[in-house]
Each structure stands twice: as structure tokens, then as C-alpha cells.
Design an enzyme around this catalytic site. Structure first.
Site, PDB file in Angstrom:
ATOM      1  N   THR A 194       0.836  -1.196   0.000  1.00 12.31           N
ATOM      2  CA  THR A 194       0.000   0.000   0.000  1.00 12.31           C
ATOM      3  C   THR A 194       0.871   1.247   0.000  1.00 12.31           C
ATOM      4  O   THR A 194       1.964   1.226   0.558  1.00 12.31           O
ATOM      5  CB  THR A 194      -0.878  -0.045   1.265  1.00 12.31           C
ATOM      6  OG1 THR A 194      -1.818  -1.095   1.118  1.00 12.31           O
ATOM      7  CG2 THR A 194      -1.606   1.249   1.524  1.00 12.31           C
ATOM      8  N   ARG A 222     -13.920  -8.078  -0.260  1.00 13.74           N
ATOM      9  CA  ARG A 222     -13.174  -7.642   0.935  1.00 13.74           C
ATOM     10  C   ARG A 222     -12.633  -6.213   0.774  1.00 13.74           C
ATOM     11  O   ARG A 222     -12.077  -5.854  -0.243  1.00 13.74           O
ATOM     12  CB  ARG A 222     -12.010  -8.603   1.177  1.00 13.74           C
ATOM     13  CG  ARG A 222     -11.167  -8.288   2.406  1.00 13.74           C
ATOM     14  CD  ARG A 222      -9.919  -7.494   2.076  1.00 13.74           C
ATOM     15  NE  ARG A 222      -9.043  -7.309   3.228  1.00 13.74           N
ATOM     16  CZ  ARG A 222      -8.014  -6.470   3.249  1.00 13.74           C
ATOM     17  NH1 ARG A 222      -7.729  -5.740   2.192  1.00 13.74           N
ATOM     18  NH2 ARG A 222      -7.268  -6.354   4.331  1.00 13.74           N
ATOM     19  N   VAL A 223     -12.801  -5.414   1.819  1.00 14.88           N
ATOM     20  CA  VAL A 223     -12.246  -4.059   1.866  1.00 14.88           C
ATOM     21  C   VAL A 223     -11.396  -3.951   3.116  1.00 14.88           C
ATOM     22  O   VAL A 223     -11.821  -4.366   4.202  1.00 14.88           O
ATOM     23  CB  VAL A 223     -13.384  -3.005   1.892  1.00 14.88           C
ATOM     24  CG1 VAL A 223     -12.809  -1.610   2.046  1.00 14.88           C
ATOM     25  CG2 VAL A 223     -14.227  -3.096   0.626  1.00 14.88           C
ATOM     26  N   ASP A 225      -8.370  -1.536   5.470  1.00 15.84           N
ATOM     27  CA  ASP A 225      -8.379  -0.273   6.229  1.00 15.84           C
ATOM     28  C   ASP A 225      -8.117   0.952   5.354  1.00 15.84           C
ATOM     29  O   ASP A 225      -8.520   2.057   5.711  1.00 15.84           O
ATOM     30  CB  ASP A 225      -7.303  -0.323   7.322  1.00 15.84           C
ATOM     31  CG  ASP A 225      -5.900  -0.505   6.730  1.00 15.84           C
ATOM     32  OD1 ASP A 225      -5.737  -1.365   5.831  1.00 15.84           O
ATOM     33  OD2 ASP A 225      -4.978   0.209   7.149  1.00 15.84           O
ATOM     34  N   THR A 245      -0.324   1.123   6.722  1.00 14.54           N
ATOM     35  CA  THR A 245      -0.151  -0.044   5.847  1.00 14.54           C
ATOM     36  C   THR A 245       0.048  -1.275   6.714  1.00 14.54           C
ATOM     37  O   THR A 245       0.732  -1.213   7.730  1.00 14.54           O
ATOM     38  CB  THR A 245       1.044   0.130   4.887  1.00 14.54           C
ATOM     39  OG1 THR A 245       1.280  -1.128   4.225  1.00 14.54           O
ATOM     40  CG2 THR A 245       2.315   0.550   5.597  1.00 14.54           C
ATOM     41  N   GLY A 246      -0.551  -2.376   6.304  1.00 15.86           N
ATOM     42  CA  GLY A 246      -0.399  -3.590   7.093  1.00 15.86           C
ATOM     43  C   GLY A 246      -1.629  -4.459   6.970  1.00 15.86           C
ATOM     44  O   GLY A 246      -2.416  -4.308   6.025  1.00 15.86           O
ATOM     45  N   GLY A 248      -4.906  -5.060   7.205  1.00 15.35           N
ATOM     46  CA  GLY A 248      -5.950  -4.045   7.330  1.00 15.35           C
ATOM     47  C   GLY A 248      -7.025  -4.329   8.355  1.00 15.35           C
ATOM     48  O   GLY A 248      -7.512  -3.414   9.027  1.00 15.35           O
TER      49      GLY A 248
END
Ligand code: ASP
Length: 328
Positions: A194, A222-223, A225, A245-246, A248
Site C-alpha cells: 500500500t 473484501r475491503v 483499512d 499499511t499492514g 488491514g
């Protein structure tokens, strides 16, 4: 060593501060994703290419801020450059869904007004961050998703591309590897990518922006963060700006970006303490990743509990890039 001990150790090593801005000065910080990135994982060529990509984005954002432009324009400009770079998981080079498609998420927030815009699961907009900004400025809404967001993009006259534009061979191979191993969509060793930017302009206004392809093998719409205001992105003048970032899901569950700002605003914590405590809260429930954070003085910090995060910073005093957690 247990995972949480490792996480704590790398967290302690990761709080590098960027040059502080003075009043009337500007400051910019960017990221190109966090993940399991250890020294030796990247070839010298790849290391160089990532740093060059970060540098290009720093130049684009700095060019706006140097001229007295707004932090909002700067974070959008920096993120667009990262979206265009196939190395990063945003725009061209986005990861694939389980169905072999690219579904892009992005969000932007203006610290001066607390206005925000976000899109989830878009498929045809070359620069999803610009679409998020259009949602903020040209619609009465904060977040649009999937076909509706694609239609809004077309109606707004934003640059459209065939969905195949986003494809890169490397990301396709990652999908094939994911399919072969039948790995869970939340594999913690997944290398995130990201992109995001935070900035303060000469007028003291903060802004934040984040853009992503999400996670390899994501399904069911899927969504993560990244397009969720308060999770992946937040900015509030006088307090802070954050892009995350990570993994989510964990950033959503901890309201990560807003949590950093709330710790500063309500608990009086400094930037580093607030970011570190938020990353710890994410780690405590099993999440990993990092954030770029900036306070109202233009100081930046890069808390993370993963072994690396592609990142960069710039101000009138100079600029730099880093990848590994222990790199200053
Ligand atoms: N945070 C993003 C997501 O969960 C992934 C990433 O940072 O690369 O969608």
C-alpha cells in the site's frame, strides 16, 4: 522468540524521526507499504528501484509544497506517482483478488476541514486517489464503492483505463503462489505494498492520503483499512496526519489512524508515543504493519512492528528514504 517479543523489538528500533519543520515551513512523509522485508531479501537492484520510486514521489509532493501549494495537493501528487509505479501495490502493480482481478481502494482527508473522500473496489480509474478526492470535493458523500464508484469516476471525467492496465507479471505470480498454497487471505508474511502520504503545508494545514490494491487473494468484496477514514487514513489540523499499511483488518479493529490522533488530542501524548502505543494495540491482537505519522509541527515518525516499511521524508531541510525497521 515469540512473535510478540519480536514485534516489540522491531517496534523499538523503528521510531525514526524525520527532520522537524519550523513554523511556516512544509514537511512531507510517504510510504510504499510495510511487511516482512529483511536485509538480504531484496537484491541490490530492487533496493535501489524501491528507493528511486520513493524519491520520485517525494519530488512530486515537495514540488507542490515548495511553491506554497496545499498539503492536500501534495499528498495526492505523491500518491499518484506511487500508483503509477508497478513496484507498489496501488494503481498499476496492484495485487490480485482470488478471482484474478484488481480491485482498488483509496482515501484522502483534509485536516483543515475534516472533509474526506474514499473509494473501495474500483476497477477502471487510473489514479484511485484522485477519485477519492473527487468524492470528497464533488459529491455529498465520503465513501463510494465498486460499480457505483466506477460510474462516478466516469461521470467526473477522471482518466479511465482498461482493467488489464493494472496487471503486472510479478503480482500475477504472487496470486498463483497464493492459489497453489491455498494460503489464507490474511497470511502474516504477506508483503504489503500500500502507498500513502502525509504532509503539512506552509499554512500549517495537514493532509493524508492512502491507496492500495488490498491483499493478494482477497475475496467476497473484501475491503481493508486503506479506504476507511479513521482506520487507514486520518488528518486533523493542530493534531496529526496518518496513513497506514499492514494487515488491514487489525487497523480497522483498532481505529488505528484515528487512535494516533486521539491519543495526541485527548491524552496529550507526543507523536512517537501515540504511534508506538497504537502499533502495540494492533500487535496485541495479532496485526502487523506500520504507519507514517506527522504532527502539527511537521515532525514525522514511522512506527511499525513489521521488519520493514518502504518510506521517505522531505522538508526544506532535505530528504531521505529508508526500508528496514532499524534504518534511520
Ligand atoms: N492495509 C492494506 C489492506 O489491508 C494492505 C497493505 O497495507 O498493503 O488492504
Amino acid at each position: 522468540m515469540s512473535k510478540s517479543v519480536l514485534l516489540a523489538a522491531s517496534l523499538a528500533a523503528s521510531l525514526a524521526a524525520a527532520p522537524a519543520a519550523i513554523a511556516g515551513d512544509w514537511s512531507l512523509a510517504i510510504h510504499g507499504g510495510a511487511g516482512v522485508i529483511n536485509r538480504g531479501d531484496l537484491s541490490p537492484e530492487k533496493d535501489k528501484a524501491y528507493r528511486a520510486g520513493l524519491d520520485d514521489a517525494l519530488k512530486a509532493g515537495s514540488a507542490v509544497l515548495e511553491k506554497g501549494g496545499s498539503s492536500l495537493d501534495a499528498v495526492e501528487a505523491a500518491v499518484k506517482v506511487l500508483e503509477d509505479n508497478p513496484l507498489f501495490n496501488a494503481g498499476k502493480g496492484a495485487v490480485f483478488t482470488a478471482d484474478g482481478k484488481n480491485e482498488l481502494d483509496a482515501s484522502i482527508m483534509d485536516g483543515a476541514t475534516l472533509k474526506a473522500g474514499a473509494v473501495a473496489g474500483v476497477t477502471r480509474t487510473k489514479h484511485p486517489i484522485s477519485l477519492a478526492r473527487a468524492v470528497m470535493e464533488k459529491s455529498p458523500h465520503v465513501m463510494l464503492a465498486r460499480e457505483g464508484a466506477d460510474a462516478f469516476s466516469l461521470a467526473q471525467g477522471l482518466e479511465q483505463v482498461d482493467p488489464s492496465y493494472f496487471r503486472t507479471e510479478e503480482r500475477w505470480k504472487q496470486l498463483e503462489a497464493w492459489r497453489a498454497k491455498q494460503k489464507a487471505a490474511l497470511d502474516p508474511t504477506h508483503l504489503y505494498g500500500t502507498v500513502g502520504a502525509v504532509a503539512i503545508d506552509a499554512k500549517g494545514h495537514l493532509a493524508a492520503a492512502t491507496s492500495t490494491g488490498g491483499m493478494t487473494g482477497k475475496k467476497w468484496g473484501r475491503v481493508g483499512d486503506s479506504p476507511i477514514i479513521g482506520a487507514g487514513t486520518y488528518a486533523q489540523d493542530g493534531v496529526c496526519a496518518v496513513s497506514a499499511t499492514g494487515s488491514g483488518e487489525y487497523f480497522i479493529r483498532t481505529s488505528a489512524a484515528h487512535q494516533v490522533c486521539a491519543r495526541i488530542a485527548f491524552a496529550g501524548q507526543d507523536l512517537k508515543t501515540a504511534g508506538e502505543a497504537t502499533i502495540k494495540a494492533i500487535g496485541d491482537i495479532g496485526g502487523d504493519g506500520g504507519m507514517i505519522t506527522m504532527n502539527a509541527k511537521g515532525e514525522a515518525a514511522f512506527p511499525m512492528n513489521s521488519s520493514g516499511m518502504y518510506r521517505g521524508w522531505a522538508s526544506a531541510k532535505g530528504k531521505g528514504t529508508a526500508i528496514y525497521a532499524d534504518e534511520k
